[in-house]
Design a protein around this motif. Structure first.
Motif, PDB file in Angstrom:
ATOM      1  N   ARG A 103      30.088 -32.829 -50.894  1.00 41.45           N
ATOM      2  CA  ARG A 103      29.975 -33.754 -49.758  1.00 41.45           C
ATOM      3  C   ARG A 103      29.633 -35.167 -50.223  1.00 41.45           C
ATOM      4  O   ARG A 103      30.075 -36.143 -49.619  1.00 41.45           O
ATOM      5  CB  ARG A 103      28.954 -33.234 -48.754  1.00 41.45           C
ATOM      6  N   GLN A 104      28.845 -35.280 -51.275  1.00 42.32           N
ATOM      7  CA  GLN A 104      28.564 -36.607 -51.823  1.00 42.32           C
ATOM      8  C   GLN A 104      29.822 -37.230 -52.409  1.00 42.32           C
ATOM      9  O   GLN A 104      30.058 -38.434 -52.259  1.00 42.32           O
ATOM     10  CB  GLN A 104      27.458 -36.519 -52.871  1.00 42.32           C
ATOM     11  N   GLN A 107      31.913 -38.422 -49.463  1.00 41.58           N
ATOM     12  CA  GLN A 107      31.367 -39.650 -48.887  1.00 41.58           C
ATOM     13  C   GLN A 107      31.671 -40.855 -49.774  1.00 41.58           C
ATOM     14  O   GLN A 107      32.005 -41.939 -49.278  1.00 41.58           O
ATOM     15  CB  GLN A 107      29.869 -39.503 -48.685  1.00 41.58           C
ATOM     16  N   GLN A 110      35.346 -41.711 -49.419  1.00 42.41           N
ATOM     17  CA  GLN A 110      35.568 -42.332 -48.117  1.00 42.41           C
ATOM     18  C   GLN A 110      35.092 -43.776 -48.125  1.00 42.41           C
ATOM     19  O   GLN A 110      35.783 -44.679 -47.638  1.00 42.41           O
ATOM     20  CB  GLN A 110      34.848 -41.533 -47.040  1.00 42.41           C
ATOM     21  N   ARG A 111      33.919 -44.033 -48.704  1.00 41.91           N
ATOM     22  CA  ARG A 111      33.403 -45.397 -48.791  1.00 41.91           C
ATOM     23  C   ARG A 111      34.263 -46.259 -49.713  1.00 41.91           C
ATOM     24  O   ARG A 111      34.281 -47.490 -49.579  1.00 41.91           O
ATOM     25  CB  ARG A 111      31.959 -45.374 -49.290  1.00 41.91           C
ATOM     26  N   SER A 160      35.333 -35.037 -43.935  1.00 40.41           N
ATOM     27  CA  SER A 160      35.340 -36.501 -43.945  1.00 40.41           C
ATOM     28  C   SER A 160      36.685 -37.086 -43.533  1.00 40.41           C
ATOM     29  O   SER A 160      36.926 -38.286 -43.687  1.00 40.41           O
ATOM     30  CB  SER A 160      34.967 -37.019 -45.343  1.00 40.41           C
TER      31      SER A 160
END
Length: 527
Positions: A103-104, A107, A110-111, A160
């Protein structure tokens, strides 16, 4: 592009038309329209991760250089770092993924502004990052992490809202079945029937990928790999038949000729606009796709180069797939994170000039500066871009403009980019309304005239003008791009503003021009 045009025709015909059945030959398979999501996405992240992350030296081709080519540097490295008699298989238990937090990762990607992510499910070493049913004890479930890395990352990415692509190497350097087929001049297919194809079908059925990034094809023809049969099944009957995208590495001679989008070669850069959808894959580590513990800072792509590659690629109709190599523990090292986040910040400001854009009829200006053009997707908006690689020379300073000393139309509006900025955007809006009986679609500005505020003085200005499509007369709407003086080397951002009370039933498409030193824009009236 032909594939995109076919896609538009198919969409226009509506759902009532039955989807075509594709034959297992290139003439039929190459006629399949590329699913639209891929061209719209524009930006992806590539992840090279495997047992090669354990020695973490040289490149992800460590095993081949060490025991295939017997490269002296690699042999010396193993003698210095590992006990005598060490085999490559002994690295696998050390591929722990202890710190892998899917999940990190999701993220972070995505960022970074990525719209899709491609993970190596199996590189040429043959180790699979999922529990392959035909790779006993040489997979991430049986040894090493004891985790389904492919499945875990896929779940996190979809949470995400990121598309998921799977890299898969058709060949394996030292697999005895492959070596036997190779010895037989690829007239036998034991490796394909018992290893490669079972794994490809398993990946599709188990993980339902949005993209299959094939590799390791170059030694044998596509007839050996059974590529066309697999792709016909993928397009006709698989659970992802309507959405999946593939590349062009399906056999010797296929690259840049057959498949979905074209890679052509690693870090491929066409000089002119290709006729076919393509992708540039590049790596933050200039010398490797996998993680290297001996990587040095000058070998890491800087922000300027990264964004230049992206802009050039998108201008020429390509997608940009930027690679990172995690450590054996599953850490994306801070310098890679920093670069990805820098890309994300840039895209956060400039994304409307990248995502869903289309190539324009001119990709690069014939000037002494470097200018890349593309067609923005957003109507009724003006997008202005700036690339601060160097200060613009020979332009009027704002104090001169404000005092009337610069031979330019009166500036009537100024907008700062950010609170406290010393420069902003100014444009002229003292244009009379269209004469009675003229084309009602001819845009004109009616805002009251007012001088620029001295608060924003201190930049430089460059003039431009709004032009209609089709070579019509220029519309009398000049604008000025004001460049702020910044303390960092490279900065680009878009200012998006609506021309309120100025567009009379007209639709504008904006063509952005990314220019070393400054940027200009041309807007075109859509007839």
């Amino acid at each position: 592009m032909a594939a995109l045009a076919l896609l538009g025709v198919a969409a226009a015909l509506g759902p009532g038309l039955a989807a075509p059945r594709y034959r297992p030959d290139w003439a039929s398979l190459d006629a399949r329209p590329l699913p639209a999501w891929y061209d719209r996405a524009k930006v992806g992240v590539f992840v090279h991760w495997g047992v090669f992350s354990v020695p973490a030296w040289g490149s992800e081709w460590f095993w081949w250089h060490w025991q295939g080519q017997h490269d002296a540097a690699y042999e010396s490295f193993v003698r210095r770092r590992f006990p005598p008699g060490t085999t490559y298989a002994e690295f696998a238990p050390h591929f722990t993924a202890y710190d892998f937090q899917p999940r990190q990762w999701a993220q972070l990607f995505q960022r970074a502004g990525a719209r899709y992510v491609v993970l190596t499910t199996k590189h040429h070493e043959g180790f699979t990052n999922w529990g392959s049913p035909v790779s006993w004890n040489w997979n991430s479930v049986d040894t090493g992490p004891h985790r389904d890395l492919v499945g875990e990352l896929g779940e996190a990415l979809r949470e995400s809202n990121l598309r998921y692509g799977l890299y898969h190497s058709l060949m394996e350097w030292f697999n005895p079945l492959y070596l036997a087929d190779k010895q037989n001049d690829f007239k036998t297919q034991s490796f394909v029937l018992k290893k490669t194809m079972p794994e490809l079908y398993d990946l599709v059925l188990k993980y339902k990928p949005d993209l299959i990034w094939s590799d390791g094809d170059w030694e044998a023809p596509d007839s050996y790999w059974n590529s066309t049969s697999f792709l016909a099944w993928l397009y006709n009957d698989s659970p992802v038949k309507d959405t999946v995208v593939v590349n062009d590495r399906w056999g010797r001679g296929c690259s840049c000729r057959h498949g979905g989008f074209y890679n052509c070669a690693d870090k491929f850069r066409p000089g002119t606009l290709p006729e076919h959808k393509w992708e540039m894959c590049s790596s933050l580590d200039s010398l490797s796709w996998g993680y290297r513990s001996n990587m040095s800072l000058p070998e890491v792509m800087d922000e300027t180069s990264m964004i230049e590659e992206l802009v050039q690629t998108v201008s020429l109709g390509g997608n940009y797939l930027l690679n990172v190599g995690p450590t054996k523990e599953g850490v994306i090292v801070p310098i890679f994170q920093e670069r990805l986040l820098a890309l994300g910040r840039w895209l956060g400001t400039n994304g409307e000039a990248i995502y869903e854009s289309q190539p324009w009829r001119v990709q690069m200006e014939n000037t002494t500066d470097t200018v890349w053009r593309g067609l923005c997707p957003s109507p009724a908006e003006v997008l202005l871009s700036q690339v601060h690689l160097q200060r613009t020379r020979g332009l009027c300073h704002l104090p001169a403009l404000a005092s009337g000393q610069c031979p330019a139309p009166v500036l009537t509006h100024c907008i700062p980019r950010h609170t406290g900025d010393t420069a902003g955007l100014c444009w002229h809006s003292g244009v009379a309304a269209p004469a009675r009986g003229r084309d009602a679609h001819n845009p004109a500005l009616h805002a009251p005239i007012s001088p620029p505020s001295p608060v924003w003085l201190g930049g430089e200005a460059r003039g431009g003008e709004v032009m209609p499509v089709g070579g019509s007369q220029h519309l009398p709407v000049p604008f000025f791009l004001i460049e702020a003086k910044r303390n960092f080397l490279f900065h680009i951002e878009y200012i998006i503003f609506h021309l309120r009370e100025s567009l009379l039933q007209s639709l504008l498409h904006c063509v952005t021009s990314v220019l070393v030193g400054t940027a200009v824009i041309s807007c075109f009236h859509d007839e």
